[in-house]
Design a protein around this motif. Structure first.
Motif, short mmCIF file in Angstrom:
data_model
loop_
_atom_site.label_atom_id
_atom_site.label_comp_id
_atom_site.label_asym_id
_atom_site.label_seq_id
_atom_site.Cartn_x
_atom_site.Cartn_y
_atom_site.Cartn_z
N ALA A 106 49.45 18.46 27.85
CA ALA A 106 48.64 17.73 26.88
C ALA A 106 47.39 18.53 26.57
CB ALA A 106 48.27 16.35 27.43
N LEU A 107 46.83 18.33 25.38
CA LEU A 107 45.58 19.01 25.03
C LEU A 107 44.48 18.60 26.01
CD1 LEU A 107 45.46 18.75 21.13
CD2 LEU A 107 45.98 20.76 22.52
N PRO A 108 43.72 19.55 26.52
CA PRO A 108 42.69 19.21 27.50
C PRO A 108 41.50 18.52 26.85
CG PRO A 108 42.58 21.54 26.96
CD PRO A 108 43.80 21.00 26.27
N ALA A 109 40.90 17.58 27.58
CA ALA A 109 39.68 16.92 27.11
C ALA A 109 38.45 17.74 27.41
CB ALA A 109 39.56 15.54 27.75
N PHE A 110 38.53 18.58 28.44
CA PHE A 110 37.44 19.46 28.83
C PHE A 110 38.03 20.84 29.13
CE2 PHE A 110 36.05 15.20 30.01
CZ PHE A 110 34.76 15.16 29.49
N PRO A 111 37.23 21.89 29.03
CA PRO A 111 37.74 23.21 29.37
C PRO A 111 38.27 23.27 30.80
CG PRO A 111 35.65 23.39 28.21
CD PRO A 111 35.84 21.93 28.53
N ASP A 112 39.37 23.98 30.97
CA ASP A 112 40.00 24.18 32.28
C ASP A 112 39.45 25.49 32.85
OD1 ASP A 112 41.65 23.98 34.44
OD2 ASP A 112 43.50 23.78 33.29
N VAL A 113 38.68 25.41 33.93
CA VAL A 113 37.94 26.57 34.43
C VAL A 113 38.47 27.01 35.79
CG1 VAL A 113 35.65 27.50 34.95
CG2 VAL A 113 35.89 25.66 33.26
N PHE A 114 38.71 28.31 35.93
CA PHE A 114 39.02 28.89 37.24
C PHE A 114 38.21 30.16 37.38
CE2 PHE A 114 42.19 30.39 34.24
CZ PHE A 114 42.31 31.74 34.50
N ALA A 115 38.36 30.86 38.49
CA ALA A 115 37.50 32.03 38.76
C ALA A 115 38.32 33.24 39.14
CB ALA A 115 36.50 31.71 39.88
N LYS A 116 37.75 34.39 38.87
CA LYS A 116 38.20 35.67 39.41
C LYS A 116 37.03 36.26 40.18
CE LYS A 116 41.45 36.97 35.71
NZ LYS A 116 42.68 37.41 36.41
N PHE A 117 37.23 37.49 40.66
CA PHE A 117 36.17 38.19 41.39
C PHE A 117 36.00 39.59 40.79
CE2 PHE A 117 38.35 35.27 44.27
CZ PHE A 117 37.30 34.41 44.57
N ALA A 118 34.87 40.20 41.08
CA ALA A 118 34.64 41.55 40.58
C ALA A 118 35.72 42.52 41.05
CB ALA A 118 33.26 42.04 41.03
N SER A 119 36.29 42.27 42.23
CA SER A 119 37.34 43.15 42.76
C SER A 119 38.63 43.07 41.95
CB SER A 119 37.63 42.80 44.22
OG SER A 119 38.07 41.47 44.34
N SER A 120 38.77 42.05 41.10
CA SER A 120 39.94 41.94 40.24
C SER A 120 39.85 42.87 39.03
CB SER A 120 40.11 40.50 39.74
OG SER A 120 40.21 39.58 40.79
N LEU A 121 38.65 43.26 38.65
CA LEU A 121 38.43 43.94 37.37
C LEU A 121 38.71 45.44 37.45
CD1 LEU A 121 35.10 42.22 36.25
CD2 LEU A 121 37.46 41.51 35.78
N ILE A 122 39.32 45.95 36.39
CA ILE A 122 39.49 47.38 36.20
C ILE A 122 39.10 47.72 34.76
CG2 ILE A 122 41.27 47.66 37.96
CD1 ILE A 122 43.36 47.61 35.73
N GLY A 123 38.95 49.01 34.49
CA GLY A 123 38.51 49.44 33.17
C GLY A 123 39.65 49.84 32.26
N ALA A 124 39.26 50.19 31.04
CA ALA A 124 40.23 50.70 30.08
C ALA A 124 40.83 52.00 30.60
CB ALA A 124 39.54 50.93 28.74
N GLY A 125 42.14 52.09 30.54
CA GLY A 125 42.81 53.30 31.02
C GLY A 125 43.22 53.25 32.48
N ASP A 126 42.61 52.38 33.27
CA ASP A 126 43.03 52.24 34.67
C ASP A 126 44.41 51.59 34.74
OD1 ASP A 126 40.74 53.33 35.71
OD2 ASP A 126 39.79 51.43 36.17
N GLU A 127 45.13 51.87 35.81
CA GLU A 127 46.45 51.28 35.99
C GLU A 127 46.33 49.88 36.58
OE1 GLU A 127 49.55 54.88 36.72
OE2 GLU A 127 48.35 54.29 38.44
N ILE A 128 47.16 48.98 36.08
CA ILE A 128 47.27 47.63 36.62
C ILE A 128 48.08 47.73 37.91
CG2 ILE A 128 48.14 45.29 36.21
CD1 ILE A 128 47.89 45.99 33.15
N ALA A 129 47.39 47.57 39.04
CA ALA A 129 47.96 47.97 40.32
C ALA A 129 48.37 46.79 41.17
CB ALA A 129 46.97 48.85 41.08
N CYS A 130 49.19 45.90 40.62
CA CYS A 130 49.58 44.74 41.45
C CYS A 130 51.06 44.39 41.33
CB CYS A 130 48.73 43.52 41.08
SG CYS A 130 48.78 43.08 39.35
N SER A 131 51.88 45.28 40.79
CA SER A 131 53.30 44.97 40.68
C SER A 131 53.97 44.90 42.04
CB SER A 131 54.01 46.00 39.79
OG SER A 131 53.89 47.29 40.35
#
Length: 293
Positions: A106-131
């Motif tokens: 159903a359409l949410p009445a309020f934004p659905d919020v979750f979190a990540k951490f700085a350790s999740s982030l990589i830059g442009a050109g970096d490999e996505i290393a979680c397969s």
């Protein structure tokens, strides 16, 4: 102004893009006699987040007169997350009507919020290393907000004034981990799983953030295509809502949700594989390219 974090001597340095050249921000600040060195994009926003338009003109002028401040061509540098050390990475789920429909919710009445951490982030050109931790690796092209000044309980009409700029983000998700329990965190916060960048583009360069085309390609095939006008909760509403329960600080990131077309809802499902190239493009913000490892 387009701001990046680039690698130099094993550290992330604050940079500004002029044309195709990245200039070291601290060198430009010194040339302009503007302020002490900042050391990072987050600290630049903390000190100068309320004057980015004026600062952009001054730094551009300094770049024209200070060739020694050039760090190199953007294609020759390794770029990290534009804000390499955010205090908060807050993510919005289910914010496009077509994506909500494909999930059967159903359409949410309020934004659905979750979190990540700085350790999740990589830059442009970096490999996505979680397969190696999931067999159900999915893509989610998104627009992300970067906060420029502290705010708490800010009104929607004023909320964009607290935004420094925007960047492209790919909310890579391990679907099997996401749905093992009732909380999404395990599938959303895998180390080195979330590309963002290549640059933080200040809001004055983007214009209206609710009129931007957004699309995702996998190995050149278009998988997602929408426009930010289809968001359920516009950017200003998201900033205002989050600020009701915590203080937002310079450098904090808020992702704004993904449109229809994720791999998990295709028949059959389309999971990312090692060697795949994923591109997320947001009009007037940039193109983010990353390979899966």
């Amino acid at each position: 102004m387009k701001l990046v974090s680039y690698e130099a001597d094993g550290l992330w340095r604050p940079g500004m893009i002029v044309g195709t050249t990245v200039y070291d921000v601290d060198s430009l600040l010194a040339a302009d006699n503007a302020a002490p060195a900042v050391g990072s994009i987050r600290e630049l926003l903390r000190r100068h987040g309320e004057e980015l338009g004026v600062l952009s003109e001054r730094l551009a002028a300094a770049a024209a007169n200070t060739p020694d401040a050039a760090a190199g061509n953007i294609d020759s540098l390794r770029l990290g997350p534009p804000v390499a050390d955010p205090g908060k990475v807050l993510c919005i789920g289910l914010n496009y009507k077509d994506h909500v429909a494909e999930t059967g919710r159903a359409l949410p009445a309020f934004p659905d919020v979750f979190a990540k951490f700085a350790s999740s982030l990589i830059g442009a050109g970096d490999e996505i290393a979680c397969s190696d931790v999931t067999s159900n690796l999915d893509f989610e092209g998104e627009l992300a907000i970067v906060i420029g000044r502290s705010c708490r309980n800010i009104a929607p009409a004023e909320a964009l004034g607290a935004v420094a700029g925007l960047m492209v983000l790919n909310d890579i998700t391990a679907r099997d981990l996401q749905y093992r329990g009732t909380q999404w965190l395990p599938g959303k916060a895998v180390d080195r799983s979330t590309p963002c960048g290549p640059a933080l583009v200040t809001l004055d360069e983007v214009g209206d953030p609710q009129t931007l085309e957004i699309l995702t390609r996998v190995n050149g095939t278009e998988m997602q295509h929408s426009n930010t006008r289809h968001m359920i909760f516009p950017l200003a509403d998201l900033v205002a809502y989050v600020s009701t329960f915590l203080e937002l600080s310079p450098g904090d990131i808020i992702t704004t949700g993904t449109p229809e077309g994720i791999g998990a809802k295709r028949q059959p499902p389309v999971w990312l594989q090692p060697g795949d190239l994923v591109e997320v493009e947001v009009e007037r913000v940039g193109v983010l390219r990353n390979a899966v490892r």
